[in-house]
Design a protein around this motif. Sequence first.
Motif, PDB file in Angstrom:
ATOM      1  N   ILE A 198     -14.132 -12.283  21.737  1.00 58.23           N
ATOM      2  CA  ILE A 198     -15.129 -12.613  20.722  1.00 58.23           C
ATOM      3  C   ILE A 198     -15.585 -11.381  19.940  1.00 58.23           C
ATOM      4  O   ILE A 198     -16.040 -11.485  18.803  1.00 58.23           O
ATOM      5  CB  ILE A 198     -16.330 -13.357  21.350  1.00 58.23           C
ATOM      6  CG1 ILE A 198     -17.166 -14.026  20.250  1.00 58.23           C
ATOM      7  CG2 ILE A 198     -17.144 -12.449  22.246  1.00 58.23           C
ATOM      8  CD1 ILE A 198     -18.214 -14.981  20.772  1.00 58.23           C
ATOM      9  N   THR A 199     -15.436 -10.189  20.519  1.00 60.17           N
ATOM     10  CA  THR A 199     -15.772  -8.958  19.796  1.00 60.17           C
ATOM     11  C   THR A 199     -14.532  -8.094  19.583  1.00 60.17           C
ATOM     12  O   THR A 199     -14.627  -6.872  19.439  1.00 60.17           O
ATOM     13  CB  THR A 199     -16.843  -8.154  20.562  1.00 60.17           C
ATOM     14  OG1 THR A 199     -16.355  -7.825  21.873  1.00 60.17           O
ATOM     15  CG2 THR A 199     -18.139  -8.951  20.703  1.00 60.17           C
TER      16      THR A 199
ATOM     17  N   LEU B 166      -2.139 -16.676  19.496  1.00 56.50           N
ATOM     18  CA  LEU B 166      -2.741 -16.480  18.182  1.00 56.50           C
ATOM     19  C   LEU B 166      -3.608 -15.229  18.123  1.00 56.50           C
ATOM     20  O   LEU B 166      -3.869 -14.708  17.029  1.00 56.50           O
ATOM     21  CB  LEU B 166      -3.590 -17.704  17.811  1.00 56.50           C
ATOM     22  CG  LEU B 166      -2.830 -19.035  17.822  1.00 56.50           C
ATOM     23  CD1 LEU B 166      -3.780 -20.191  17.551  1.00 56.50           C
ATOM     24  CD2 LEU B 166      -1.704 -19.014  16.795  1.00 56.50           C
ATOM     25  N   ILE B 167      -4.044 -14.753  19.276  1.00 56.78           N
ATOM     26  CA  ILE B 167      -4.853 -13.529  19.320  1.00 56.78           C
ATOM     27  C   ILE B 167      -3.957 -12.288  19.371  1.00 56.78           C
ATOM     28  O   ILE B 167      -4.283 -11.250  18.788  1.00 56.78           O
ATOM     29  CB  ILE B 167      -5.810 -13.578  20.526  1.00 56.78           C
ATOM     30  CG1 ILE B 167      -6.791 -14.740  20.354  1.00 56.78           C
ATOM     31  CG2 ILE B 167      -6.562 -12.261  20.682  1.00 56.78           C
ATOM     32  CD1 ILE B 167      -7.687 -14.985  21.553  1.00 56.78           C
ATOM     33  N   LYS B 168      -2.814 -12.399  20.019  1.00 55.37           N
ATOM     34  CA  LYS B 168      -1.923 -11.238  20.154  1.00 55.37           C
ATOM     35  C   LYS B 168      -1.548 -10.619  18.805  1.00 55.37           C
ATOM     36  O   LYS B 168      -1.549  -9.374  18.685  1.00 55.37           O
ATOM     37  CB  LYS B 168      -0.668 -11.627  20.928  1.00 55.37           C
ATOM     38  CG  LYS B 168       0.309 -10.457  21.120  1.00 55.37           C
ATOM     39  CD  LYS B 168       1.487 -10.826  21.984  1.00 55.37           C
ATOM     40  CE  LYS B 168       2.445  -9.656  22.135  1.00 55.37           C
ATOM     41  NZ  LYS B 168       3.562  -9.953  23.062  1.00 55.37           N
ATOM     42  N   PRO B 169      -1.228 -11.414  17.763  1.00 52.38           N
ATOM     43  CA  PRO B 169      -0.878 -10.779  16.489  1.00 52.38           C
ATOM     44  C   PRO B 169      -1.997  -9.936  15.891  1.00 52.38           C
ATOM     45  O   PRO B 169      -1.718  -8.968  15.157  1.00 52.38           O
ATOM     46  CB  PRO B 169      -0.546 -11.977  15.583  1.00 52.38           C
ATOM     47  CG  PRO B 169      -0.140 -13.058  16.521  1.00 52.38           C
ATOM     48  CD  PRO B 169      -1.011 -12.868  17.729  1.00 52.38           C
TER      49      PRO B 169
ATOM     50  N   LEU C 273     -11.619 -16.961  14.957  1.00 57.49           N
ATOM     51  CA  LEU C 273     -12.958 -16.718  15.474  1.00 57.49           C
ATOM     52  C   LEU C 273     -13.781 -17.988  15.706  1.00 57.49           C
ATOM     53  O   LEU C 273     -14.491 -18.066  16.721  1.00 57.49           O
ATOM     54  CB  LEU C 273     -13.714 -15.748  14.565  1.00 57.49           C
ATOM     55  CG  LEU C 273     -15.065 -15.267  15.102  1.00 57.49           C
ATOM     56  CD1 LEU C 273     -14.934 -14.643  16.481  1.00 57.49           C
ATOM     57  CD2 LEU C 273     -15.710 -14.278  14.120  1.00 57.49           C
ATOM     58  N   PRO C 274     -13.744 -19.006  14.842  1.00 58.25           N
ATOM     59  CA  PRO C 274     -14.533 -20.208  15.155  1.00 58.25           C
ATOM     60  C   PRO C 274     -14.154 -20.830  16.499  1.00 58.25           C
ATOM     61  O   PRO C 274     -15.028 -21.250  17.263  1.00 58.25           O
ATOM     62  CB  PRO C 274     -14.217 -21.148  13.987  1.00 58.25           C
ATOM     63  CG  PRO C 274     -13.894 -20.227  12.844  1.00 58.25           C
ATOM     64  CD  PRO C 274     -13.151 -19.091  13.485  1.00 58.25           C
ATOM     65  N   ALA C 275     -12.865 -20.878  16.799  1.00 57.67           N
ATOM     66  CA  ALA C 275     -12.431 -21.437  18.084  1.00 57.67           C
ATOM     67  C   ALA C 275     -12.854 -20.542  19.247  1.00 57.67           C
ATOM     68  O   ALA C 275     -13.318 -21.031  20.282  1.00 57.67           O
ATOM     69  CB  ALA C 275     -10.913 -21.621  18.089  1.00 57.67           C
ATOM     70  N   VAL C 276     -12.707 -19.244  19.088  1.00 58.29           N
ATOM     71  CA  VAL C 276     -13.088 -18.310  20.144  1.00 58.29           C
ATOM     72  C   VAL C 276     -14.600 -18.358  20.376  1.00 58.29           C
ATOM     73  O   VAL C 276     -15.067 -18.333  21.516  1.00 58.29           O
ATOM     74  CB  VAL C 276     -12.633 -16.884  19.781  1.00 58.29           C
ATOM     75  CG1 VAL C 276     -13.235 -15.856  20.733  1.00 58.29           C
ATOM     76  CG2 VAL C 276     -11.106 -16.787  19.801  1.00 58.29           C
ATOM     77  N   ASN C 277     -15.358 -18.440  19.297  1.00 56.56           N
ATOM     78  CA  ASN C 277     -16.803 -18.523  19.428  1.00 56.56           C
ATOM     79  C   ASN C 277     -17.220 -19.790  20.173  1.00 56.56           C
ATOM     80  O   ASN C 277     -18.087 -19.756  21.059  1.00 56.56           O
ATOM     81  CB  ASN C 277     -17.456 -18.504  18.044  1.00 56.56           C
ATOM     82  CG  ASN C 277     -18.968 -18.594  18.130  1.00 56.56           C
ATOM     83  OD1 ASN C 277     -19.640 -17.665  18.533  1.00 56.56           O
ATOM     84  ND2 ASN C 277     -19.499 -19.741  17.753  1.00 56.56           N
TER      85      ASN C 277
ATOM     86  N   ILE D 107      -7.773  -8.293  10.311  1.00 49.27           N
ATOM     87  CA  ILE D 107      -9.052  -8.905   9.931  1.00 49.27           C
ATOM     88  C   ILE D 107      -8.852 -10.367   9.561  1.00 49.27           C
ATOM     89  O   ILE D 107      -9.623 -11.248   9.967  1.00 49.27           O
ATOM     90  CB  ILE D 107      -9.686  -8.123   8.764  1.00 49.27           C
ATOM     91  CG1 ILE D 107     -10.128  -6.738   9.243  1.00 49.27           C
ATOM     92  CG2 ILE D 107     -10.872  -8.897   8.167  1.00 49.27           C
ATOM     93  CD1 ILE D 107     -10.587  -5.814   8.132  1.00 49.27           C
ATOM     94  N   ASP D 108      -7.804 -10.639   8.812  1.00 47.30           N
ATOM     95  CA  ASP D 108      -7.525 -12.022   8.400  1.00 47.30           C
ATOM     96  C   ASP D 108      -7.202 -12.894   9.615  1.00 47.30           C
ATOM     97  O   ASP D 108      -7.659 -14.043   9.715  1.00 47.30           O
ATOM     98  CB  ASP D 108      -6.361 -12.049   7.417  1.00 47.30           C
ATOM     99  CG  ASP D 108      -6.706 -11.399   6.075  1.00 47.30           C
ATOM    100  OD1 ASP D 108      -7.910 -11.212   5.798  1.00 47.30           O
ATOM    101  OD2 ASP D 108      -5.762 -11.059   5.325  1.00 47.30           O
TER     102      ASP D 108
END
Length: 305
Positions: free
Chosen positions: A198-199, A220-223, A244-248, A237-238
């Motif tokens: 999340i951070t 999806l986070i690895k890239p 981020l909405p899903a992770v949040n 950043i993109d």
Amino acid sequence: MTHATYSGIWPVAPTPFNPDGSLDLPGMRRVLDCMIDQHVDGICILANYSEQFLISDAERETLTRLSLEHVAGRVPVIVTISHYATPIVVERAQLAKDLGAHSVMIMAPYHGALLKGTAEQTYEQFAAVGEVGIPIMLQDAPLSGVDLPVPLLVRMANEIEMLKLFKIECPQAAAKLRSLIAEGGAAIEGPFDGEEAITLLADLDAGATGTMTSAMIPDLIKPILTDFLAGNRQAAIDGYARVLPAVNHENRQCGFRAAKAAMLEGGVIASDFCRHPVVPLHADTRAMLLELIRPLDPVVLKWGK
């Protein structure tokens, strides 16, 4: 940081249970296979997001043996061995080493709100595990309630040879990572973050080279990690903004139940049962989770279909 020798995404494997609460061992093998197909760089087992606090000692050993045998070196495996009692932590470390684990992860010694190790006791426990001769990841998590200031972590990194990795998931993790890397230098071989990433962007900016997320959407986070470490800042950043909405929602609303809900939806596991006193996800919370991850087209939602 060029001195770091550990990097990538090393998610926590959830522990699947049958609807009657017993371990789903075939499901555990499917979880591990799915994670490997998510192109993770390593897998952590028996962590908090594996529901380690709901698993018996005998079940821990069963899951450790099964996981290491089934992964069979396809990716490195970190075995969480946290416990208040140092002899038990050392025993767990020895078992993990004997079975071929890559490393072990340990929180500071604690048992509830009032039984917490001091800084010196924490040092002594990690030093004892270091004697086993297996790389160690220190988990700096609020759950332990033990304050681990940067000077202590730097001392431990310099004096305990096997302490290689640092998973920093305390409040303002980026600030702590930045200080840890600046003060610890080359002794901080693997600065990681956690908390489902999340951070992640701030932590990468502070010098993190790895992350330990859940097993929900590591593909999806690895890239994001790969782009950032390659200098492709805007792409990172993109990518971060996309997930981020899903992770949040996972971090703030679901916790460890999110990965199991996604794996149930994707046919990886047959049940997302969690042992009492954990309550099931509310139907609306689950629905929003799936609503947020479906457009991302993650591996987890199609792996078993």
